[in-house]
Design a protein around this motif. Sequence first.
Motif, PDB file in Angstrom:
ATOM      1  N   ASN A 183     -20.772 -30.436  -3.643  1.00 12.21           N
ATOM      2  CA  ASN A 183     -19.825 -29.473  -3.078  1.00 12.21           C
ATOM      3  C   ASN A 183     -20.128 -29.318  -1.589  1.00 12.21           C
ATOM      4  O   ASN A 183     -21.235 -28.901  -1.228  1.00 12.21           O
ATOM      5  CB  ASN A 183     -19.997 -28.099  -3.729  1.00 12.21           C
ATOM      6  N   LEU A 184     -19.173 -29.651  -0.754  1.00  8.41           N
ATOM      7  CA  LEU A 184     -19.258 -29.398   0.685  1.00  8.41           C
ATOM      8  C   LEU A 184     -18.231 -28.316   0.985  1.00  8.41           C
ATOM      9  O   LEU A 184     -17.051 -28.471   0.647  1.00  8.41           O
ATOM     10  CB  LEU A 184     -18.948 -30.657   1.488  1.00  8.41           C
ATOM     11  N   LEU A 185     -18.669 -27.236   1.585  1.00  9.45           N
ATOM     12  CA  LEU A 185     -17.809 -26.066   1.738  1.00  9.45           C
ATOM     13  C   LEU A 185     -17.670 -25.651   3.193  1.00  9.45           C
ATOM     14  O   LEU A 185     -18.665 -25.572   3.926  1.00  9.45           O
ATOM     15  CB  LEU A 185     -18.391 -24.886   0.952  1.00  9.45           C
ATOM     16  N   ARG A 186     -16.440 -25.342   3.577  1.00  4.69           N
ATOM     17  CA  ARG A 186     -16.163 -24.736   4.878  1.00  4.69           C
ATOM     18  C   ARG A 186     -15.480 -23.409   4.581  1.00  4.69           C
ATOM     19  O   ARG A 186     -14.437 -23.365   3.941  1.00  4.69           O
ATOM     20  CB  ARG A 186     -15.272 -25.641   5.722  1.00  4.69           C
ATOM     21  N   PHE A 187     -16.115 -22.330   5.028  1.00  2.19           N
ATOM     22  CA  PHE A 187     -15.609 -20.999   4.708  1.00  2.19           C
ATOM     23  C   PHE A 187     -14.461 -20.584   5.614  1.00  2.19           C
ATOM     24  O   PHE A 187     -14.468 -20.863   6.815  1.00  2.19           O
ATOM     25  CB  PHE A 187     -16.730 -19.957   4.824  1.00  2.19           C
ATOM     26  N   ALA A 188     -13.492 -19.905   5.024  1.00  2.00           N
ATOM     27  CA  ALA A 188     -12.450 -19.233   5.794  1.00  2.00           C
ATOM     28  C   ALA A 188     -13.105 -18.030   6.477  1.00  2.00           C
ATOM     29  O   ALA A 188     -14.196 -17.607   6.079  1.00  2.00           O
ATOM     30  CB  ALA A 188     -11.333 -18.776   4.857  1.00  2.00           C
ATOM     31  N   ASP A 230     -27.295 -23.630   3.315  1.00  2.00           N
ATOM     32  CA  ASP A 230     -26.417 -23.635   4.481  1.00  2.00           C
ATOM     33  C   ASP A 230     -26.453 -24.997   5.144  1.00  2.00           C
ATOM     34  O   ASP A 230     -27.505 -25.642   5.211  1.00  2.00           O
ATOM     35  CB  ASP A 230     -26.864 -22.577   5.489  1.00  2.00           C
ATOM     36  N   GLY A 231     -25.307 -25.419   5.644  1.00  2.00           N
ATOM     37  CA  GLY A 231     -25.234 -26.663   6.394  1.00  2.00           C
ATOM     38  C   GLY A 231     -25.741 -26.440   7.812  1.00  2.00           C
ATOM     39  O   GLY A 231     -25.468 -25.408   8.418  1.00  2.00           O
ATOM     40  N   GLY A 232     -26.497 -27.401   8.309  1.00  2.00           N
ATOM     41  CA  GLY A 232     -26.971 -27.355   9.684  1.00  2.00           C
ATOM     42  C   GLY A 232     -26.129 -28.264  10.559  1.00  2.00           C
ATOM     43  O   GLY A 232     -25.156 -28.862  10.106  1.00  2.00           O
ATOM     44  N   ALA A 233     -26.505 -28.354  11.810  1.00  2.00           N
ATOM     45  CA  ALA A 233     -25.801 -29.249  12.730  1.00  2.00           C
ATOM     46  C   ALA A 233     -26.038 -30.688  12.292  1.00  2.00           C
ATOM     47  O   ALA A 233     -27.180 -31.103  12.098  1.00  2.00           O
ATOM     48  CB  ALA A 233     -26.301 -29.040  14.154  1.00  2.00           C
ATOM     49  N   GLY A 281     -15.816 -32.455  13.450  1.00  2.00           N
ATOM     50  CA  GLY A 281     -15.163 -31.814  12.327  1.00  2.00           C
ATOM     51  C   GLY A 281     -15.792 -32.096  10.976  1.00  2.00           C
ATOM     52  O   GLY A 281     -15.271 -31.683   9.954  1.00  2.00           O
ATOM     53  N   GLN A 282     -16.924 -32.801  10.948  1.00  2.00           N
ATOM     54  CA  GLN A 282     -17.560 -33.122   9.676  1.00  2.00           C
ATOM     55  C   GLN A 282     -18.749 -32.218   9.355  1.00  2.00           C
ATOM     56  O   GLN A 282     -19.461 -32.485   8.399  1.00  2.00           O
ATOM     57  CB  GLN A 282     -17.999 -34.588   9.635  1.00  2.00           C
ATOM     58  N   ALA A 283     -18.925 -31.156  10.096  1.00  2.00           N
ATOM     59  CA  ALA A 283     -19.984 -30.197   9.778  1.00  2.00           C
ATOM     60  C   ALA A 283     -19.483 -29.286   8.656  1.00  2.00           C
ATOM     61  O   ALA A 283     -18.301 -28.955   8.587  1.00  2.00           O
ATOM     62  CB  ALA A 283     -20.339 -29.370  11.008  1.00  2.00           C
ATOM     63  N   TRP A 284     -20.390 -28.883   7.773  1.00  3.50           N
ATOM     64  CA  TRP A 284     -20.035 -28.031   6.635  1.00  3.50           C
ATOM     65  C   TRP A 284     -20.875 -26.771   6.676  1.00  3.50           C
ATOM     66  O   TRP A 284     -22.031 -26.807   7.084  1.00  3.50           O
ATOM     67  CB  TRP A 284     -20.251 -28.790   5.327  1.00  3.50           C
ATOM     68  N   ASP A 285     -20.287 -25.665   6.223  1.00  3.01           N
ATOM     69  CA  ASP A 285     -20.997 -24.390   6.206  1.00  3.01           C
ATOM     70  C   ASP A 285     -22.041 -24.323   5.100  1.00  3.01           C
ATOM     71  O   ASP A 285     -23.077 -23.687   5.267  1.00  3.01           O
ATOM     72  CB  ASP A 285     -20.006 -23.229   6.016  1.00  3.01           C
ATOM     73  N   ALA A 286     -21.762 -24.958   3.967  1.00  2.00           N
ATOM     74  CA  ALA A 286     -22.681 -24.892   2.829  1.00  2.00           C
ATOM     75  C   ALA A 286     -22.587 -26.167   2.012  1.00  2.00           C
ATOM     76  O   ALA A 286     -21.555 -26.848   1.999  1.00  2.00           O
ATOM     77  CB  ALA A 286     -22.365 -23.681   1.953  1.00  2.00           C
TER      78      ALA A 286
END
Length: 125
Positions: A26-31, A61-64, A71-76
Amino acid sequence: MAVDPSGAALAALRTHAPNEPVVMLNLLRFAPGGRDAYQEYSRRAAPFLRQYGGELLYAGDGGAPLVAEDGQAWDAVLLVRYPSRDAFSRMVADPEYQRITTLRSQALSEAVLQPTVPWARRGRD
């Protein structure tokens, strides 16, 4: 952007080794404000995960990114193991589970949900 699996994607999932264990990436980007909503979804989804034999292997948590396009960074990032693809499919089809999926949908602006297969099994498929 997509955050929920389509019916066609779920049907395709069951066609490949439906009774073999699967780890879902699961790769997540939060609203905006979505992290709290996702944590509430996670709390309410935990009983379903247990009921269908799932296990949260990792959540962080996703890091840098060190290597990625813009645009491929993920929050979690989460890794969730299910005893089978069929078990995952039954969980997401459970009417009681479906009642809480709006929390997940509202919490995310984008997501990747990808089944993975251990390399040790690749030659068997």
